[in-house]
Design a protein around this motif. Structure first.
Motif, PDB file in Angstrom:
ATOM      1  N   VAL A 139       0.855  -1.184   0.000  1.00 40.50           N
ATOM      2  CA  VAL A 139       0.000   0.000   0.000  1.00 40.50           C
ATOM      3  C   VAL A 139       0.892   1.235   0.000  1.00 40.50           C
ATOM      4  O   VAL A 139       1.964   1.251   0.614  1.00 40.50           O
ATOM      5  CB  VAL A 139      -0.951   0.020   1.213  1.00 40.50           C
ATOM      6  CG1 VAL A 139      -2.032  -1.014   1.063  1.00 40.50           C
ATOM      7  CG2 VAL A 139      -0.191  -0.214   2.513  1.00 40.50           C
ATOM      8  N   SER A 187       0.922   5.694   0.064  1.00 33.86           N
ATOM      9  CA  SER A 187       0.231   6.954   0.302  1.00 33.86           C
ATOM     10  C   SER A 187       1.157   8.094  -0.101  1.00 33.86           C
ATOM     11  O   SER A 187       2.292   8.186   0.396  1.00 33.86           O
ATOM     12  CB  SER A 187      -0.164   7.091   1.772  1.00 33.86           C
ATOM     13  OG  SER A 187      -0.825   8.314   2.002  1.00 33.86           O
ATOM     14  N   VAL A 238      -5.386   9.339   1.660  1.00 37.55           N
ATOM     15  CA  VAL A 238      -5.706   8.480   0.524  1.00 37.55           C
ATOM     16  C   VAL A 238      -4.640   7.399   0.405  1.00 37.55           C
ATOM     17  O   VAL A 238      -3.436   7.689   0.428  1.00 37.55           O
ATOM     18  CB  VAL A 238      -5.776   9.300  -0.781  1.00 37.55           C
ATOM     19  CG1 VAL A 238      -6.007   8.376  -1.976  1.00 37.55           C
ATOM     20  CG2 VAL A 238      -6.868  10.346  -0.694  1.00 37.55           C
ATOM     21  N   ASP A 279      -3.335   4.009  -1.805  1.00 36.02           N
ATOM     22  CA  ASP A 279      -3.410   3.215  -3.030  1.00 36.02           C
ATOM     23  C   ASP A 279      -2.956   1.793  -2.734  1.00 36.02           C
ATOM     24  O   ASP A 279      -1.853   1.589  -2.223  1.00 36.02           O
ATOM     25  CB  ASP A 279      -2.523   3.805  -4.126  1.00 36.02           C
ATOM     26  CG  ASP A 279      -2.989   5.188  -4.562  1.00 36.02           C
ATOM     27  OD1 ASP A 279      -4.207   5.385  -4.637  1.00 36.02           O
ATOM     28  OD2 ASP A 279      -2.127   6.055  -4.812  1.00 36.02           O
ATOM     29  N   HIS A 317      -1.596  -1.404  -4.181  1.00 33.24           N
ATOM     30  CA  HIS A 317      -0.968  -1.963  -5.377  1.00 33.24           C
ATOM     31  C   HIS A 317      -1.286  -3.450  -5.504  1.00 33.24           C
ATOM     32  O   HIS A 317      -1.518  -3.935  -6.604  1.00 33.24           O
ATOM     33  CB  HIS A 317       0.544  -1.735  -5.331  1.00 33.24           C
ATOM     34  CG  HIS A 317       0.925  -0.312  -5.607  1.00 33.24           C
ATOM     35  ND1 HIS A 317       2.048   0.030  -6.324  1.00 33.24           N
ATOM     36  CD2 HIS A 317       0.321   0.865  -5.284  1.00 33.24           C
ATOM     37  CE1 HIS A 317       2.133   1.344  -6.421  1.00 33.24           C
ATOM     38  NE2 HIS A 317       1.094   1.869  -5.788  1.00 33.24           N
TER      39      HIS A 317
END
Length: 205
Positions: free
Chosen positions: A87, A89, A148, A150, A152
């Motif tokens: 993950v 950010s 937020v 993301d 992957h």
């Protein structure tokens, strides 16, 4: 707050002749101790002996004890391979430190909830033995924080049972030739095997 006593420090799932034994350590995610044939009824002493046996000493120059995979292996656990979760950010990778908050048990199912309060991430892992002894694992990741994040990848990985003696693969390039490059074969199973690299061949003329 999780509070596993001596009796609930392990989870034993069983169905159709297959069993999965999971240990719940004080820190981090649960560990898979056994996946294979049903071991029968296990007392607390039996489970403790299995726990000790799977954390045996390793060869010199390696880790002090054999590494055992958690339900979601990560670098922070000592896992040297591809982590089960990546993950990011703001372009910066995050490294969650999970604290298990709840473990729900059934005869053939285990649901574990873990949280990283600093990153605001919650992980729910579902481990189940389905009909015929098929072992299933899936994860759900929730972002409860303000940043937020993301994802992957979020992958389900389990150790291969020790009794496995063969592996299924395709020979690829070499004697098999292109027309047989995807022909399945079952060689003896090594402790580790890298995947082959198959490329096209160009012939003059």
């Amino acid at each position: 707050m999780k509070d596993f006593d001596e009796v609930t420090s392990w989870s034993v799932l069983r169905r159709d002749g297959v069993a999965v034994v999971v240990a719940h350590p004080e820190v981090g995610l649960p560990l898979v101790l056994h996946w294979g044939a049903d071991l029968g009824e296990l007392s607390s002493a039996d489970l403790q002996a299995l726990d000790l046996a799977t954390s045996r000493q390793t060869a010199p120059g390696t880790l002090d004890a054999a590494w055992r995979p958690s339900l979601l292996p990560q670098e922070s656990d000592g896992w040297a391979g591809r982590p089960g979760l990546l993950v990011v950010s703001d372009g910066v990778p995050l490294y969650p430190r999970w604290t298990v908050t709840e473990a729900e048990r059934a005869t053939a199912e285990l649901v574990v909830t873990a949280r990283d309060s600093v990153l605001g991430l919650t992980l729910r892992s579902y481990l189940e033995i389905g009909p015929g002894g098929l072992v299933l694992l899936r994860h759900e990741l929730t972002n409860d924080g303000s940043a937020v994040v993301d994802v992957h990848w979020l992958e389900a990985m389990l150790p291969v049972p020790a009794p496995r003696t063969t592996s299924r693969s395709s020979p690829g390039a070499g004697p098999a030739r292109r027309c047989r490059s995807r022909l399945p074969c079952r060689p003896a199973a090594p402790s580790a095997r890298p995947g082959g690299d198959v490329r096209g061949t160009t012939h003059p003329g």
